[in-house]
Design an enzyme around this catalytic site. Structure first.
Site, short mmCIF file in Angstrom:
data_model
loop_
_atom_site.label_atom_id
_atom_site.label_comp_id
_atom_site.label_asym_id
_atom_site.label_seq_id
_atom_site.Cartn_x
_atom_site.Cartn_y
_atom_site.Cartn_z
N ASP A 80 -0.45 -49.14 6.54
CA ASP A 80 -1.01 -50.59 6.73
C ASP A 80 -2.22 -51.16 6.25
OD1 ASP A 80 -2.16 -48.58 8.34
OD2 ASP A 80 -1.68 -49.68 10.24
N ASP A 82 13.78 -42.58 11.51
CA ASP A 82 13.54 -41.46 10.65
C ASP A 82 13.61 -40.11 11.28
OD1 ASP A 82 12.78 -42.48 8.44
OD2 ASP A 82 10.66 -42.40 8.64
O1 LIG Z 1 7.66 -40.67 9.23
C1 LIG Z 1 7.55 -41.48 9.93
C2 LIG Z 1 6.43 -41.51 10.61
C3 LIG Z 1 6.25 -42.52 11.72
N1 LIG Z 1 6.94 -43.55 11.66
C4 LIG Z 1 6.74 -44.87 12.59
O2 LIG Z 1 5.61 -45.41 12.44
C5 LIG Z 1 5.08 -45.98 13.55
C6 LIG Z 1 3.45 -45.68 13.91
O3 LIG Z 1 3.38 -44.10 14.08
P1 LIG Z 1 2.76 -43.53 15.32
O4 LIG Z 1 2.55 -42.25 15.40
O5 LIG Z 1 2.77 -44.71 16.55
O6 LIG Z 1 1.24 -43.92 14.61
P2 LIG Z 1 -0.32 -44.80 15.43
O7 LIG Z 1 -1.36 -43.82 15.14
O8 LIG Z 1 -0.02 -45.14 16.82
O9 LIG Z 1 0.24 -45.91 14.71
C7 LIG Z 1 -0.91 -46.71 13.99
O10 LIG Z 1 -1.21 -46.22 12.84
C8 LIG Z 1 -0.32 -46.17 11.94
C9 LIG Z 1 -0.90 -45.86 10.38
O11 LIG Z 1 -2.01 -46.50 10.06
C10 LIG Z 1 0.34 -47.51 11.73
O12 LIG Z 1 1.55 -47.61 10.70
C11 LIG Z 1 0.78 -47.99 12.90
O13 LIG Z 1 1.53 -49.46 12.89
C12 LIG Z 1 -0.63 -48.17 14.07
O14 LIG Z 1 0.08 -48.63 15.29
C13 LIG Z 1 6.07 -45.51 14.73
O15 LIG Z 1 6.78 -46.53 15.15
C14 LIG Z 1 6.95 -44.27 14.19
O16 LIG Z 1 8.11 -44.19 14.70
C15 LIG Z 1 8.20 -43.71 10.81
O17 LIG Z 1 8.95 -44.45 10.76
N2 LIG Z 1 8.36 -42.52 9.98
#
Ligand SMILES: O=c1ccn([C@@H]2O[C@H](COP(=O)(O)OP(=O)(O)O[C@H]3O[C@H](CO)[C@@H](O)[C@H](O)[C@H]3O)[C@@H](O)[C@H]2O)c(=O)[nH]1
Ligand SMILES: [Mn+2]
Length: 593
Positions: free
Chosen positions: A455, A147
């Site tokens: 999720d 993205d």
């Molecule tokens: O526009 C976007 C924003 C994020 N991501 C991906 O989404 C994932 C999760 O994002 P992150 O910033 O790591 O969020 P976290 O808060 O650490 O993630 C937790 O919370 C998210 C929202 O509930 C879940 O999607 C994740 O799986 C969970 O690990 C990463 O691989 C990002 O690269 C995208 O692909 N596109």
């Protein structure tokens, strides 16, 4: 271990066993409920009898409000305690029941969003760790969604595809458990055991230096481009290409049908995708990215099993898909199975984990509780889906708008993808930013839109539709991820979660009403999460009330000599004691509490 086999086959693929303290939990719940009612009665009494003094009135009201919220939250946690179970699976028995030839294909979907916050080298390590799974490679495909729309990430993956031809046979030859190259080369096992290790380590270092150099310089220079195919791929990054506005880029980097590793063995498919972005169309963050990956993978391979993985989380055990098969291949656990969820585990936490970053209650103890109901919620990463479950309820399949996306569609594998312009152009079409308009994607199909925690929301709606999930928690962690490292990142993450959860709480699918009505205790468990942000109200009030009350000479807690004191003592010690017991029985030691 005594266990009830849930399969009819011999030998068993998996067993379940109820956790023994369940009966105690149920009795305790009844006693504790009585104590809570006594406390609330005490507050109401204070409010009505002594409430003529305005200060006392305010203080008593605040206490009542806090305790009502705490009582509600406590009530929702009971869902996790009514039927917790432990599961075990036996991948060693799998080959006696299913032949590797019959294993279902697996599509791995990896999301990344920013080459500076999520370094391409670490995303590449994530991909390499799953490409090296102990699974028939011709059945394995890895799709990466970028993205960030970054040529740097594509460059890193081009390098990774070359390195993989050496890395995968190396892992197989020495039967490594750690197949994330960075983690392997940083561990002590890499230095001593294997002679040819230094050679592959040098190869990895060369790739690392190259990728890091490109990331530092911010562009892929001519000197880094080796062939016409690469040049053509990077030509998409024109001057008006920005991360918020650009056409779709799909690059097939490895293909099972034509690419071989240095030992002549098949390579898995590896596909880079940066979906079309436009400032005028919503991109729906990760949920949108995953839906694009679901569609593009459907067109190219359409594997019945789909693993979703965040780029900050990599495999720690090559046998993981075989563990999943122990459930998917078992006629007893297979019906209505939507996904198998592994816990999120984190690297680099301090030994005593004083900030509780392990989230053990969230990702382990509560999951054991939900596993005895309809199954754990989806946590966005480390979950193996049955593709079919993303297309309508178990009884009613929702057909996607084009037949190639149908979960039963069989992809013609005779022709390599890069020689099939029709397939590539369809893949570009379904990755377009307006493709989803007037379709059921995000509402009835795929990952659901409407909450920042896509999720949680998707898992919840799948459970409401009648699907179930399974919690798989092997002794060797299946995945390791990175927890936020700075306070600002942590606060942002919690703010995002809180907003997303409240979006569900105040939607028409509110778990308290819709969820509990549709699926009883599982709905109550979901309510616990969606109302999690309102903890902040009692926490704030309890943080400030005692000082204010002390300064104005009002006593808010009973004196030791009063009978009310025993009630407080029981409520306090009861809740903390039970909590502590949960953790100790699941393998913590007291220092971590
Ligand atoms: O526009 C976007 C924003 C994020 N991501 C991906 O989404 C994932 C999760 O994002 P992150 O910033 O790591 O969020 P976290 O808060 O650490 O993630 C937790 O919370 C998210 C929202 O509930 C879940 O999607 C994740 O799986 C969970 O690990 C990463 O691989 C990002 O690269 C995208 O692909 N596109
Ligand atoms: Mn993350």
């Amino acid at each position: 271990m005594r266990g009830k086999s849930s399969g009819t086959e011999i030998p068993p693929l998996n067993t379940t066993e109820p956790i023994r303290r369940t009966a105690l939990n149920r009795v305790f719940a009844v006693v504790y409920t009585c104590a809570i009612f006594a406390l609330l009665y005490h507050h109401v009494e204070t409010l009505t009898i002594r409430g003529r003094n305005p200060l006392v009135l305010v203080v008593s009201f605040c206490l009542l409000l806090s305790d009502v919220i705490l009582a509600l939250m406590w009530a929702t946690t009971q869902a996790f305690r009514m039927r917790p179970i432990h599961r075990r699976e036996f991948p060693g028995n799998l080959q006696k029941v299913v032949r590797p030839r019959e294993f279902p294909a697996l599509d791995v979907l990896i999301c990344t969003a920013d080459p500076y916050k999520e370094p391409p080298l670490s995303v590449v390590n994530t991909a390499l760790s799953v490409m090296a799974y102990d699974y028939p490679t011709e059945k394995l495909s890895v799709y990466v969604s970028d993205d960030g729309g970054s040529a740097l990430t594509l460059f890193a993956f081009m390098e990774a595809a070359k390195f993989a031809a050496h890395w995968l046979p190396f892992c197989r030859k020495f039967n490594l458990m750690e197949r994330n190259p960075h983690a392997y080369f940083s561990s002590s096992s890499s230095t001593s055991t294997h002679a040819c290790c230094s050679e592959i380590k040098m190869m990895y270092e060369r790739m690392k230096v190259k990728v890091e150099h490109v990331v530092e310089s911010g562009k892929v220079g001519d000197e880094n481009i080796t062939g016409d195919r690469e040049r053509e791929a990077f030509s998409k990054w024109t001057d008006d290409f920005t991360r918020h506005e650009h056409p779709t880029v799909i690059q097939v980097l490895l293909e099972t049908s034509k690419d071989r590793d240095i030992t002549g063995h098949f390579m898995p498919n590896l596909v880079y995708i940066s979906r079309e972005k436009s400032k005028t169309s919503p991109h729906r963050f990760k949920a949108g990215a995953l839906n694009v990956l679901l569609r593009v993978s459907a067109i190219m391979t359409n594997a019945p099993m789909v693993l979703t993985l965040d780029c900050d989380m990599s495999s720690n055990d090559p046998q993981t898909p075989l563990r999943v098969l122990c459930y998917i291949s078992d006629p007893a656990t297979r019906p209505n199975l939507s996904f198998v969820q592994f816990p999120q585990r984190f690297r680099g936490l301090s030994k005593n984990d004083i900030y509780a970053s392990e989230f053990k209650r969230l990702f382990l103890i509560n999951f054991l509780g939900m596993d005895g109901l309809k199954g754990p919620n989806y946590v966005g990463t480390g979950a193996f889906f049955c593709r079919r479950s993303l297309f309508g309820s178990p009884s009613t399949l929702i057909s996607p708008e084009i037949p190639q996306l149908h979960p039963n569609h069989v992809v013609d594998k005779d022709k390599p993808i890069h020689e099939s312009p029709a397939m590539l152009s369809l893949a570009h079409h379904v990755a377009g930013c307006n493709y989803e308009n007037q379709t059921k994607w995000g509402s009835k199909m795929g990952i659901r839109y409407g909450s920042l925690v896509e999720d949680y929301y998707t898992g919840y709606l799948l459970h409401c539709e009648g699907w179930r999930s399974i919690f798989c928690n092997p002794d060797r962690p299946a995945f390791y991820g990175d927890a936020p490292t700075t306070l600002v990142d942590l606060l942002n993450q919690h703010k995002r979660w809180a907003i997303g959860l409240l979006e569900v709480a105040f939607s028409r699918y509110c778990p308290i009403t819709f969820g509990i009505r549709t699926m009883g205790l599982t709905g109550l468990a979901y309510a616990h999460y969606s109302f999690w942000p309102i903890w902040s109200i009692p926490i704030m009030l309890y943080a400030f009330l005692p000082q204010l009350a002390l300064a104005s000479g009002i006593s808010i807690f009973p004196k030791i000599s009063e009978p009310g004191f025993l009630l407080y003592l029981f409520l306090f010690l009861g809740a903390y004691g039970q909590d502590c017991l949960d953790f100790l029985l699941e393998g913590d030691d007291l220092r971590q509490r």
